[in-house]
Design an enzyme around this catalytic site. Structure first.
Site, PDB file in Angstrom:
ATOM      1  N   LYS A  33      13.841  20.987  -1.491  1.00  0.00           N
ATOM      2  CA  LYS A  33      14.955  20.156  -1.021  1.00  0.00           C
ATOM      3  C   LYS A  33      15.807  20.959  -0.054  1.00  0.00           C
ATOM      4  O   LYS A  33      16.186  22.090  -0.340  1.00  0.00           O
ATOM      5  CB  LYS A  33      15.790  19.688  -2.203  1.00  0.00           C
ATOM      6  CG  LYS A  33      16.876  18.679  -1.826  1.00  0.00           C
ATOM      7  CD  LYS A  33      17.469  18.018  -3.073  1.00  0.00           C
ATOM      8  CE  LYS A  33      18.642  17.127  -2.719  1.00  0.00           C
ATOM      9  NZ  LYS A  33      18.262  15.990  -1.858  1.00  0.00           N
ATOM     10  N   ASN A  67      19.541   2.373  -4.809  1.00  0.00           N
ATOM     11  CA  ASN A  67      18.966   3.238  -5.844  1.00  0.00           C
ATOM     12  C   ASN A  67      18.453   2.367  -6.981  1.00  0.00           C
ATOM     13  O   ASN A  67      19.229   1.668  -7.628  1.00  0.00           O
ATOM     14  CB  ASN A  67      20.039   4.213  -6.369  1.00  0.00           C
ATOM     15  CG  ASN A  67      19.458   5.303  -7.231  1.00  0.00           C
ATOM     16  OD1 ASN A  67      18.352   5.160  -7.767  1.00  0.00           O
ATOM     17  ND2 ASN A  67      20.180   6.386  -7.379  1.00  0.00           N
ATOM     18  N   ARG A  87       0.808  -1.221   0.000  1.00  0.00           N
ATOM     19  CA  ARG A  87       0.000   0.000   0.000  1.00  0.00           C
ATOM     20  C   ARG A  87       0.842   1.271   0.000  1.00  0.00           C
ATOM     21  O   ARG A  87       0.312   2.375  -0.124  1.00  0.00           O
ATOM     22  CB  ARG A  87      -0.974  -0.013   1.184  1.00  0.00           C
ATOM     23  CG  ARG A  87      -2.151  -0.983   0.968  1.00  0.00           C
ATOM     24  CD  ARG A  87      -3.071  -1.048   2.173  1.00  0.00           C
ATOM     25  NE  ARG A  87      -2.388  -1.569   3.354  1.00  0.00           N
ATOM     26  CZ  ARG A  87      -2.159  -0.861   4.462  1.00  0.00           C
ATOM     27  NH1 ARG A  87      -2.579   0.386   4.542  1.00  0.00           N
ATOM     28  NH2 ARG A  87      -1.501  -1.399   5.464  1.00  0.00           N
ATOM     29  N   GLY A  96      14.999  -2.672  -1.641  1.00  0.00           N
ATOM     30  CA  GLY A  96      15.343  -1.308  -2.025  1.00  0.00           C
ATOM     31  C   GLY A  96      15.554  -0.435  -0.811  1.00  0.00           C
ATOM     32  O   GLY A  96      14.616   0.209  -0.351  1.00  0.00           O
ATOM     33  N   HIS A 151      17.414  20.522  -8.365  1.00  0.00           N
ATOM     34  CA  HIS A 151      16.235  19.967  -7.711  1.00  0.00           C
ATOM     35  C   HIS A 151      15.230  21.082  -7.424  1.00  0.00           C
ATOM     36  O   HIS A 151      15.563  22.264  -7.448  1.00  0.00           O
ATOM     37  CB  HIS A 151      16.625  19.289  -6.391  1.00  0.00           C
ATOM     38  CG  HIS A 151      17.289  17.961  -6.574  1.00  0.00           C
ATOM     39  ND1 HIS A 151      18.635  17.839  -6.838  1.00  0.00           N
ATOM     40  CD2 HIS A 151      16.789  16.694  -6.559  1.00  0.00           C
ATOM     41  CE1 HIS A 151      18.932  16.544  -6.961  1.00  0.00           C
ATOM     42  NE2 HIS A 151      17.842  15.832  -6.801  1.00  0.00           N
ATOM     43  N   HIS A 152      13.999  20.681  -7.137  1.00  0.00           N
ATOM     44  CA  HIS A 152      12.941  21.579  -6.667  1.00  0.00           C
ATOM     45  C   HIS A 152      13.411  22.320  -5.418  1.00  0.00           C
ATOM     46  O   HIS A 152      14.303  21.844  -4.709  1.00  0.00           O
ATOM     47  CB  HIS A 152      11.709  20.748  -6.349  1.00  0.00           C
ATOM     48  CG  HIS A 152      12.023  19.613  -5.413  1.00  0.00           C
ATOM     49  ND1 HIS A 152      12.024  19.760  -4.041  1.00  0.00           N
ATOM     50  CD2 HIS A 152      12.403  18.334  -5.651  1.00  0.00           C
ATOM     51  CE1 HIS A 152      12.368  18.635  -3.480  1.00  0.00           C
ATOM     52  NE2 HIS A 152      12.613  17.730  -4.437  1.00  0.00           N
TER      53      HIS A 152
END
Lengths: 267, 267, 267, 267
Positions: free
Chosen positions: B160, B128, B13, B100, B156-157
């Site tokens: 971050k 990764n 989920r 992961g 990056h945005h």
């Protein structure tokens, strides 16, 4: 057909000067009528080693050159000191100067502005003849009104000593004029290694890459939610300045006043 | 035709878990045989809101799941603590784990390596799953042998918080392994505004751009006289991880030992 | 300290030859022992206009040069016909050849391979000395195994006559070797203006940009759900070939067999 | 402090409509006064699933909504047919419309222009709300005066059916307006594989890349001797349209006439 523009030039043997002579040679409606040089008085341009095959006379005495030559436009590619004297002489003779230097003081610029006004003779002073760079700065200023978040990355060869580049600083200053001062990035952002976020100019971050293989490149990146807009200029050869010189020669013919910066000649 | 691989998954989920279920559903030779979840014991995946229409049973008891299910591969997308327990259970049951996480300690990795060896069962731990990022790092390490001058720009945005990014630091470390330590740029270069030349990692300069509109991007730029080589990875969606998970599932079937990092599965 | 490598060179006055002499001059452990040239027999390199100040003798007779000079490596930057003769002479004299040409026939390459084997003398034939381009092609082939969807954009100056470029075609062929043939893009895609989707090589799309201001650039773009990976090479000067020549000279010293292509010297 | 702008909106449950409601909610001086929707008459926006928590009433009868609501600006994000009716009603009620569609006919645009004039009420019709794309097109048109050599590369996901994109064609048309028609590239250039040089629009070459992992990107590349200038827009999310809607709402308050295209609202 465009009418012929008679051009005289100071500094024919410098790298820029020689490129300018080639450009004049290759432009149909430009005609070289003479040069000012420290050497070769009385010779023809075609007689000097390394210069194009143009039958225009060389003068070492600037005053004599301005009096004798029937020129419309005077291009100066020497140095600020000599260039300033030449510019005044040109204006006194009603010959329109096109001067490529960022080395004039505010006082000198004021004096030339007044002289241009009194003589009703156009003059163009250009700190940067690369039209692409001029457009990049202009577009950046326009975009910043709608995209206040912006960062600049400039990339140069690794022989360059100073960082950030003059063009990057100038771009940031132009952007600063049109956007409110702001701190970009997250308020709580932090560098785990100092310098990662670049130089800060009024909240804008500027990054300088220095690597062999680059010549001179700059990208101005604007971001907002869901989109980015990037304006990039890449200069690979000093030939790139010649289209700017040519443009300035054509435009100075249309004006009778003082203009500083190619951007102010653009519609 | 590839043979069917029977897969079980923990964490259905979560965002990554749900993407993984979709990937399994869309992959012809993958078959979901069951899930481990904290809720929904005894239900089918298809009966849970938001999950794909797969007729595989859900277990809340991990031990029961590993005993009952006839799985070839176990995918864990939960958290390091739970993932570690699951991985050991999977190996004990000779089910190959694909995990992961970058959160296992060196001690935990050692323990799993030994267990994998004793059970002669393959296991893949991947910090990764973005194959593109893994390739970018691998190519960067290869290129650095021939191009020792390198800089990294990551974008990056602006949500971050830390700079430089973990991937940028990891890339620099991988490059450091294969090139001699060197100070890049001109020895006399200087910053007129602090930070312009970025963060310094073993002489490499790393620049972090933070702007709205970016998601996650990195470029590694190598320069030498007359040429540059750039390797860029751009991530726009977490879906990008699923090709890495799929690749790991296929590869773990071919091995009977412990592998850390997707790069070590590549030829 | 590396041991000195004694180098002889054919074609010192060509553009590449002169660059190679400069590279030899600047490399600490390379020593020029002599040149083969069509002119200047008996003179020193330093006595020829435009060549670096190196005290190595020039021979017009190739056989004499190979017999007299005590060289480890022979670099040929002439033409395929002369180069082929030189390469055979070098191998007969157990001097390792480094030859930059794509002009040898399959038969000639076979002959040189056998001769190298019989003489137990290493030889490197390189159709491309730009290490960056060689790496770009190699990485592209590696990436294609994991990213089968790929397009190539190459950008050159507008004096280039053929499109796509040879490097773009070669890159596509290398990718073709490792991926299944596939038609990329949407099956129902259509061009509203012919050519929009570029050239098709085995389903890969290749786009050729021709504009003044570019020299030679190529980017290979790989895409999959949620991510892209781009490998870009930018060549700005023929100096870029010299790092490849230098690398080949160093590597040919370590081998006693025939190698075609710098990529086969890389680990 | 800016004065509050009262806004009403048609189409609140569409993807764009819901984003617009969020934007209104987050903008300090915007106040939602009501919505027009096909369902939910008499309910509040806050009572409808998936909409932001705004206490503004919903009307299914457009005429009633325009009469009852005290709005300054009306945003329509429905469809051309409904949008046209709404726009006329809004103008009749002296409420300034901001309409995002490229679907109005020339006749409809004429009718709205006249109505706007008669009512002395401002109206903005925008075929594209992505400010970055609008700026890219505008800058491209400006740059083309100085850089007549230009190529366009647009990159989209591989679900896109048509090539080149509408934005690429529109950009080329805008450039065509300001430069002389010219055949770019070398007069003798030839394609060894058809399509390599892209689609030809008035001599400009346009290249369409289609790969998974891209969303929507375009770069316009200008080249001349020694330099290139590139303008790139990258769209990653439809949120990018909201800054355009917001800008249009603010600007429509300042005008009493008809404007087509955001570019005509920019200085």
């Amino acid at each position: 057909m465009s009418e012929t523009i008679n051009v005289m030039l100071a500094g024919p043997r410098g790298k820029m000067g020689t490129e300018a002579l080639k450009m004049i040679d290759e432009t149909n409606n430009f005609q070289l009528v003479g040069c000012i040089d420290r050497k070769h008085n009385g010779q023809l341009v075609s007689e000097v080693d390394g210069l194009p095959n143009l039958n225009a006379p060389i003068y070492t005495d600037a005053e004599e050159a301005f009096e004798r030559l029937n020129a419309d436009v005077f291009i100066d590619l020497t140095n600020p000191e000599t260039g300033f004297k030449h510019t005044k002489l040109a204006l006194h003779n009603h010959i329109r100067p096109v001067i490529g230097t960022s080395g004039f003081s505010d006082g000198q610029l004021d004096e030339l502005k007044k002289l241009s006004h009194n003589q009703q003779t156009g003059v163009v002073i250009a700190p940067n003849f690369a039209i692409g760079a001029v457009l990049m700065m202009r577009f950046s200023q326009m975009a910043a009104k709608y995209f206040p978040n912006v960062e600049i990355i400039e990339k140069h060869h690794d022989e360059k000593l100073d960082a950030p580049s003059g063009t990057a600083v100038k771009t940031a200053q132009l952007i600063k004029e049109v956007r409110d001062s702001m701190k970009q990035g997250h308020p709580d952002e932090h560098e785990t290694i100092a310098g990662a976020r670049g130089a800060d100019i009024d909240g804008m971050h500027v990054h300088s890459v220095r690597l062999p293989g680059f010549i001179a490149q700059q990208e101005v990146i604007f971001g907002q939610s869901g989109q980015t807009l990037t304006i990039q200029h890449n200069s690979t050869d000093r030939k790139s300045f010649m289209s700017g010189v040519k443009f300035a020669v054509e435009e100075v013919m249309k004006i009778d006043h003082f203009v500083y910066g190619l951007e102010n000649l653009m519609e």
